[in-house]
Design a protein around this motif. Structure first.
Motif, PDB file in Angstrom:
ATOM      1  N   HIS A 127       1.253  -0.914   0.056  1.00 11.08           N
ATOM      2  CA  HIS A 127      -0.332  -0.300  -0.124  1.00 11.08           C
ATOM      3  C   HIS A 127       0.808   1.400   0.438  1.00 11.08           C
ATOM      4  CE1 HIS A 127      -4.316  -0.923  -0.061  1.00 11.08           C
ATOM      5  NE2 HIS A 127      -4.538  -2.287   0.518  1.00 11.08           N
ATOM      6  N   GLY A 128       1.629   1.773  -0.868  1.00 12.77           N
ATOM      7  CA  GLY A 128       2.303   2.479  -1.281  1.00 12.77           C
ATOM      8  C   GLY A 128       1.602   4.019  -1.835  1.00 12.77           C
TER       9      GLY A 128
ATOM     10  N   ILE B 288      11.849   9.260   7.658  1.00  8.71           N
ATOM     11  CA  ILE B 288      10.818   8.628   6.413  1.00  8.71           C
ATOM     12  C   ILE B 288      11.623  10.020   5.399  1.00  8.71           C
ATOM     13  CG2 ILE B 288       9.181   9.067   5.976  1.00  8.71           C
ATOM     14  CD1 ILE B 288      11.775   6.517   4.225  1.00  8.71           C
ATOM     15  N   GLN B 289      11.374  11.551   6.077  1.00  6.16           N
ATOM     16  CA  GLN B 289      11.758  12.486   4.493  1.00  6.16           C
ATOM     17  C   GLN B 289      13.602  12.978   4.697  1.00  6.16           C
ATOM     18  OE1 GLN B 289       9.598  15.170   7.607  1.00  6.16           O
ATOM     19  NE2 GLN B 289       7.690  15.367   6.607  1.00  6.16           N
ATOM     20  N   LYS B 290      14.199  12.187   5.812  1.00  9.75           N
ATOM     21  CA  LYS B 290      15.691  12.428   5.954  1.00  9.75           C
ATOM     22  C   LYS B 290      16.293  11.421   5.391  1.00  9.75           C
ATOM     23  CE  LYS B 290      19.943  12.837   8.981  1.00  9.75           C
ATOM     24  NZ  LYS B 290      19.961  12.375   9.795  1.00  9.75           N
ATOM     25  N   GLU B 291      15.675  10.858   4.694  1.00  4.50           N
ATOM     26  CA  GLU B 291      16.334   9.048   4.599  1.00  4.50           C
ATOM     27  C   GLU B 291      16.273   9.811   2.911  1.00  4.50           C
ATOM     28  OE1 GLU B 291      17.569   5.457   3.920  1.00  4.50           O
ATOM     29  OE2 GLU B 291      17.402   5.761   5.244  1.00  4.50           O
ATOM     30  N   LEU B 292      14.856  10.531   2.707  1.00  5.79           N
ATOM     31  CA  LEU B 292      14.509  10.314   0.834  1.00  5.79           C
ATOM     32  C   LEU B 292      15.200  11.968   1.000  1.00  5.79           C
ATOM     33  CD1 LEU B 292      10.576   8.571   0.536  1.00  5.79           C
ATOM     34  CD2 LEU B 292      13.293   7.801   0.434  1.00  5.79           C
ATOM     35  N   GLY B 293      15.360  12.164   1.614  1.00  3.89           N
ATOM     36  CA  GLY B 293      16.785  13.859   1.710  1.00  3.89           C
ATOM     37  C   GLY B 293      15.488  15.345   1.137  1.00  3.89           C
ATOM     38  N   SER B 294      14.296  14.948   1.948  1.00  4.93           N
ATOM     39  CA  SER B 294      13.080  15.404   1.948  1.00  4.93           C
ATOM     40  C   SER B 294      13.678  16.676   2.681  1.00  4.93           C
ATOM     41  CB  SER B 294      11.981  14.832   1.885  1.00  4.93           C
ATOM     42  OG  SER B 294      11.044  13.984   0.547  1.00  4.93           O
ATOM     43  N   LYS B 295      12.321  17.616   3.005  1.00  2.00           N
ATOM     44  CA  LYS B 295      12.368  18.624   3.834  1.00  2.00           C
ATOM     45  C   LYS B 295      11.725  17.594   5.506  1.00  2.00           C
ATOM     46  CE  LYS B 295      10.771  22.753   5.907  1.00  2.00           C
ATOM     47  NZ  LYS B 295       9.841  24.136   5.329  1.00  2.00           N
ATOM     48  N   THR B 296      13.065  18.010   6.367  1.00  8.98           N
ATOM     49  CA  THR B 296      12.521  17.550   7.961  1.00  8.98           C
ATOM     50  C   THR B 296      11.791  18.043   8.296  1.00  8.98           C
ATOM     51  OG1 THR B 296      14.532  18.269   8.913  1.00  8.98           O
ATOM     52  CG2 THR B 296      14.721  15.666   7.737  1.00  8.98           C
ATOM     53  N   GLU B 297      10.621  18.394   7.954  1.00 12.91           N
ATOM     54  CA  GLU B 297       9.461  19.602   8.827  1.00 12.91           C
ATOM     55  C   GLU B 297       8.296  18.127   9.462  1.00 12.91           C
ATOM     56  OE1 GLU B 297       5.965  20.143   5.778  1.00 12.91           O
ATOM     57  OE2 GLU B 297       6.951  18.918   4.261  1.00 12.91           O
TER      58      GLU B 297
ATOM     59  N   LEU C  75       6.925  12.983   0.101  1.00 11.24           N
ATOM     60  CA  LEU C  75       6.781  11.476  -0.213  1.00 11.24           C
ATOM     61  C   LEU C  75       6.905  11.187  -1.774  1.00 11.24           C
ATOM     62  CD1 LEU C  75       5.926   9.491   2.692  1.00 11.24           C
ATOM     63  CD2 LEU C  75       7.973  10.076   2.427  1.00 11.24           C
ATOM     64  N   PRO C  76       7.590  10.692  -2.588  1.00 15.05           N
ATOM     65  CA  PRO C  76       7.087  10.570  -3.862  1.00 15.05           C
ATOM     66  C   PRO C  76       5.693  10.207  -4.521  1.00 15.05           C
ATOM     67  CG  PRO C  76       9.065   9.133  -2.887  1.00 15.05           C
ATOM     68  CD  PRO C  76       8.072  10.222  -1.932  1.00 15.05           C
ATOM     69  N   GLY C  77       5.175   9.766  -3.366  1.00 14.64           N
ATOM     70  CA  GLY C  77       3.725   8.678  -4.230  1.00 14.64           C
ATOM     71  C   GLY C  77       4.228   7.476  -4.523  1.00 14.64           C
ATOM     72  N   HIS C  78       3.311   6.400  -4.559  1.00 14.19           N
ATOM     73  CA  HIS C  78       3.275   5.757  -5.987  1.00 14.19           C
ATOM     74  C   HIS C  78       3.962   5.310  -5.245  1.00 14.19           C
ATOM     75  CE1 HIS C  78       0.175   6.638  -8.860  1.00 14.19           C
ATOM     76  NE2 HIS C  78      -0.311   6.347  -7.540  1.00 14.19           N
TER      77      HIS C  78
ATOM     78  N   TRP D 224       7.670   2.618  -2.159  1.00 10.30           N
ATOM     79  CA  TRP D 224       7.257   2.131  -0.917  1.00 10.30           C
ATOM     80  C   TRP D 224       7.205   2.198   0.380  1.00 10.30           C
ATOM     81  CZ3 TRP D 224      11.376   3.425   2.039  1.00 10.30           C
ATOM     82  CH2 TRP D 224      12.218   3.514   1.332  1.00 10.30           C
ATOM     83  N   ALA D 225       8.230   4.223   0.017  1.00 10.65           N
ATOM     84  CA  ALA D 225       8.203   4.925   1.349  1.00 10.65           C
ATOM     85  C   ALA D 225       6.906   5.011   1.771  1.00 10.65           C
ATOM     86  CB  ALA D 225       8.766   6.078   1.035  1.00 10.65           C
ATOM     87  N   ASN D 226       5.586   5.382   1.433  1.00 16.13           N
ATOM     88  CA  ASN D 226       4.256   5.914   1.289  1.00 16.13           C
ATOM     89  C   ASN D 226       4.010   4.611   2.411  1.00 16.13           C
ATOM     90  OD1 ASN D 226       5.111   7.829  -1.241  1.00 16.13           O
ATOM     91  ND2 ASN D 226       4.327   8.888  -0.591  1.00 16.13           N
ATOM     92  N   ALA D 227       4.303   3.998   2.294  1.00 14.42           N
ATOM     93  CA  ALA D 227       3.188   2.723   3.123  1.00 14.42           C
ATOM     94  C   ALA D 227       3.994   2.782   3.938  1.00 14.42           C
ATOM     95  CB  ALA D 227       3.996   1.060   2.357  1.00 14.42           C
ATOM     96  N   ILE D 228       5.442   3.225   4.521  1.00 14.86           N
ATOM     97  CA  ILE D 228       5.179   3.342   5.815  1.00 14.86           C
ATOM     98  C   ILE D 228       4.520   3.993   6.985  1.00 14.86           C
ATOM     99  CG2 ILE D 228       7.202   5.086   7.468  1.00 14.86           C
ATOM    100  CD1 ILE D 228       8.578   4.889   5.040  1.00 14.86           C
ATOM    101  N   SER D 229       3.634   4.635   7.166  1.00 15.50           N
ATOM    102  CA  SER D 229       3.030   5.246   8.076  1.00 15.50           C
ATOM    103  C   SER D 229       1.793   4.364   8.111  1.00 15.50           C
ATOM    104  CB  SER D 229       2.481   6.983   7.765  1.00 15.50           C
ATOM    105  OG  SER D 229       2.152   7.207   6.034  1.00 15.50           O
ATOM    106  N   MET D 230       1.333   4.041   6.964  1.00 24.62           N
ATOM    107  CA  MET D 230       0.097   3.097   6.487  1.00 24.62           C
ATOM    108  C   MET D 230      -1.095   2.136   7.455  1.00 24.62           C
ATOM    109  SD  MET D 230      -1.225   5.543   4.420  1.00 24.62           S
ATOM    110  CE  MET D 230      -2.990   4.924   5.217  1.00 24.62           C
TER     111      MET D 230
END
Length: 552
Positions: free
Chosen positions: A145-146, A372-381, A428-431, A433-439
């Motif tokens: 469920h990504g 996960i934001q840090k893992e993917l290089g996104s803003k750690t908000e 997160l990128p959407g579609h 694996w990272a989008n499954a982390i919280s689900m």
């Protein structure tokens, strides 16, 4: 909490007191209009009731997450959800629109008829352990469920079961109809629901979709519509080394079509999105491929532009077939209109959202999000602490572009809104694996509960306030469809592509069954998987990951 609620209900309550009553199913006497105070009390009761169902909500969210089924193959998911609804007095019809995993579940009688839906399919190769802030699949290469489609129907069921009790006790007339978005990732079902008449008597529709905040919108949101088309080429096999001149390569035709389309992109408007995969490129290099196929998504901002892309694609496929002396056929696998959503309903929903507010995130929740934001290089908000504002329309068809959702086909046939609820993580990128982390974590559980409150309260508004239903229809007829009329992108003879994803699920389902959630033994899916919440990357996990990469 209810001070804002009291203010926002003042004008609504006055309208109810001054407006006319409405008829119960089969009766001749008008029901006494509901006062603002009574409505406020019932909404407070809904909030309390939904809070009491947090455990059952969590179980539903985790269970559907564990099934992880791709579009048109949502067998376990549909059986599980319809089982819950049937036990609670809903009349279930399965296999609607010729789709084995599609269904409706109805309760109540008379008007208004309100439809409540959400998607249930998942993403290929998105298997991921929940609560783990780095890539760690449950089963390597399996679906998962990504996007978060495991959460929407549990939200809907939580909301309507709480509302049903009130409607029974208060003798509130109306019909609830739940339904699933099957194969949304292929945009493969909702246009067929509309075509086959499942929404012809519906007065309004609320759709839910996972997001990272709690909110809704109205008007044209700037998204694209789309048609999904598979082009099939057939040539002649031959020994690729011994007698290649005797062969006619279907793969050559696919490649020539793709080359033509990629050159064509230079001359297309920036709102278009077009992309393809080659699901069949032949069997092995020493055999000239006698069969090959390419699958396109053509996306644009309006029906005429989508149809022009569709025609251009057919033209290029025909030309490629001529160049390679092969035969070409094509089939529509899915479609979606650009969306347009209802202003009166969205404004009513937004008032309820302001009452509910965002969940209270714990430090553990924020740690997972920032991890996960840090893992993917996104803003750690981290997770949001401020509600999103009511979304307003995009003003131009030359603006926007991007994704598509076939809820739009329903929105052009019935006054519709989409409730986005906060169960995913920003950035997160959407579609993916990272989008499954919280689900299947407390983030999703809290977000679904918050969304269920806002939805249940808005459903109550629709059932007790005929003026809201009337205003929604007026907006639909006088604004939304005044100049733009819906023409289906699927034809009367097109059929749902129910064989899609079967091969993948047949491969992975036996392994995935071992990991289905068992709530009789485990409190949560995290507990069943033995995951400490939250699990984030440390120096030791980074070193282990690097060592694993070096050994591969």
């Amino acid at each position: 909490m209810l001070s804002y609620f009291k203010r926002s209900l003042f004008s609504f309550g006055t309208a109810c007191l001054l407006g006319s009553g409405f008829l119960t199913a089969g009766s001749v006497a008008a029901q006494t209009p509901m006062t603002a105070a009574k409505l406020e009390a019932l909404k407070t009761e809904l909030i309390t009731a939904i809070d009491k169902e947090k455990k059952s909500t969590q179980v539903m969210v985790d269970m559907v997450f564990s099934f992880g089924e791709l579009g048109f193959q949502e067998e376990e998911t549909s059986k599980y959800l319809t089982g819950i609804l049937a036990k609670n007095g809903f009349k279930v019809e399965t296999g609607i629109a010729g789709i084995p995993t599609a269904w409706t579940a109805k309760w109540g009688s008379g008007k208004p008829v309100i439809a409540i839906g959400s998607d249930i399919d998942c993403i290929p190769k998105a298997s991921q352990k929940p609560g783990v802030a780095y890539h760690d699949p449950i089963i390597e290469g399996a679906p998962g469920h990504g996007e978060g489609h495991n959460a929407g129907e549990p939200l809907n069921i939580t909301a309507v079961l709480a509302l049903k009790k009130i409607m029974e006790r208060e003798k509130i007339p109306g019909t609830i109809m739940l339904w699933p978005g099957v194969a949304e990732e292929q945009l493969g079902s909702k246009a067929y629901y509309v075509r086959d008449g499942y929404f012809k008597d519906v007065d309004a529709c609320i759709f839910t979709h996972v997001g990272n905040n709690l909110g809704t919108s109205y008007g044209d949101g700037g998204g694209n519509g789309m048609i999904s088309v598979k082009f099939n080429f057939e040539g002649e096999a031959a020994h690729a080394a011994g007698a290649p001149w005797k062969g006619r390569s279907a793969l050559d035709a696919v490649e020539l079509m793709d080359i033509a389309w990629n050159f064509h992109r230079e001359h297309m408007e920036p709102t278009q999105r077009s992309h393809y995969v080659i699901p069949d490129g032949g069997d092995q290099p020493n055999v000239v491929p006698s069969k090959a196929a390419v699958w396109y998504y053509f996306r644009e901002r309006s029906y005429p532009k989508i149809m022009q892309m569709y025609k251009d694609g057919i033209k290029m496929a025909e030309a490629a077939a001529k160049m390679t002396d092969t035969k070409m056929t094509y089939e529509v696998l899915g479609s979606a209109w650009p969306g347009h959503f209802n202003q009166p309903m969205a404004e009513a929903m937004d008032k309820n959202i302001q009452v509910v507010g965002l969940p209270k995130w714990t430090e553990d929740d924020q740690t997972l999000a920032r991890g996960i934001q840090k893992e993917l290089g996104s803003k750690t908000e981290g997770l949001p602490d401020t509600l999103s504002k009511l979304g307003k329309p995009t003003v131009s068809l030359s603006a926007g572009g991007g994704g598509s959702d076939d809820i739009a086909d329903i929105s052009w046939n019935v006054p519709t809104i989409v409730l986005r609820f906060p169960s995913n993580i920003p950035g997160l990128p959407g579609h993916h694996w990272a989008n499954a982390i919280s689900m299947a974590t407390p983030i999703a559980h809290k977000g679904v509960t918050a969304g269920a409150k806002a939805e249940a309260m808005t459903l109550l508004d629709l059932f007790v306030n005929p003026e809201l239903v009337k205003n929604a229809r007026t907006y639909y007829t006088d604004v939304q469809t005044k100049e733009v009329k819906y023409t289906a992108l699927v034809s009367a003879t097109d059929k749902p592509a129910i064989s899609l994803n079967k091969k993948i699920m047949d491969e992975f389902r036996p392994q995935m069954k071992k990991y289905y959630y068992d709530p009789s033994k485990y409190n949560t899916y995290l507990e069943q998987l033995g995951i400490k919440y939250p699990t984030v990357r440390t120096q030791s996990t980074a070193s282990a990951s690097a060592a694993g990469s070096a050994s591969e």
